[in-house]
Write a protein that holds these residues in place. Structure first.
Motif: not given
Length: 174
Positions: A1-11
């Protein structure tokens, strides 16, 4: 389960911050090893050799002999200014006293000075990178709905919140 958007940047930013801190720690360890040879007593004056005042001192006066060449009043005044008053006259006198009887290597080879200069430059760069990364992390975090929920938990810092949000991704599936 990969994050997208701001959560991907945050990760990515929280993981990048962790890596930078690990690299910074490695450089601090190298600095401590180097100083153990050339100025082992410095650790008695500064418990944290990577503090702002110690780094300033090393940049301006990298050896015990260089410290002794500065008039005592000027050294005391500068250390007090850089440390915002935390380094008092007693600590300055201790530094001078330890410099006078240092058991560190007396001959200062050019390689030591070059190595010290590079280590200090790395620490400065890593400090800047950590600060900028943390600014971006908190900027993104504050735009997320999870932020308002997590900030209600006492003792939870923004970087920890960001790490939780970026790794859990969707609290509904947690």
């Amino acid at each position: 389960n990969l994050p997208t958007g701001p959560k991907a940047d945050l990760r990515e930013l929280t993981r990048m911050r962790k890596t930078i801190i690990e690299q910074r720690t490695r450089i601090i360890n190298q600095l401590e090893s180097t100083l153990a040879v050339y100025f082992p007593e410095l650790g008695r004056v500064f418990k944290d050799l990577s503090c702002k005042t110690c780094l300033f001192l090393l940049k301006e006066t990298p050896t015990p002999d260089a410290i002794l060449k500065i008039p005592e009043e000027i050294l005391i005044k500068e250390l007090r200014r850089i440390s915002n008053g935390r380094v008092d006259q007693n600590k300055s006198h201790l530094l001078i006293s330890l410099s006078q009887c240092s058991i560190g290597v007396k001959y200062v080879v050019e390689a030591y000075l070059i190595n010290l200069k590079f280590l200090l430059a790395h620490l400065e760069l890593y400090g800047y990178q950590i600060k900028e990364t943390e600014k971006r992390i908190t900027g993104i975090l504050k735009t997320l709905k999870e932020y308002n929920i997590l900030k209600s938990i006492n003792g939870l810092g923004e970087i920890t919140m960001a790490t939780i949000v970026s790794e859990v991704i969707d609290f509904n599936n947690f």
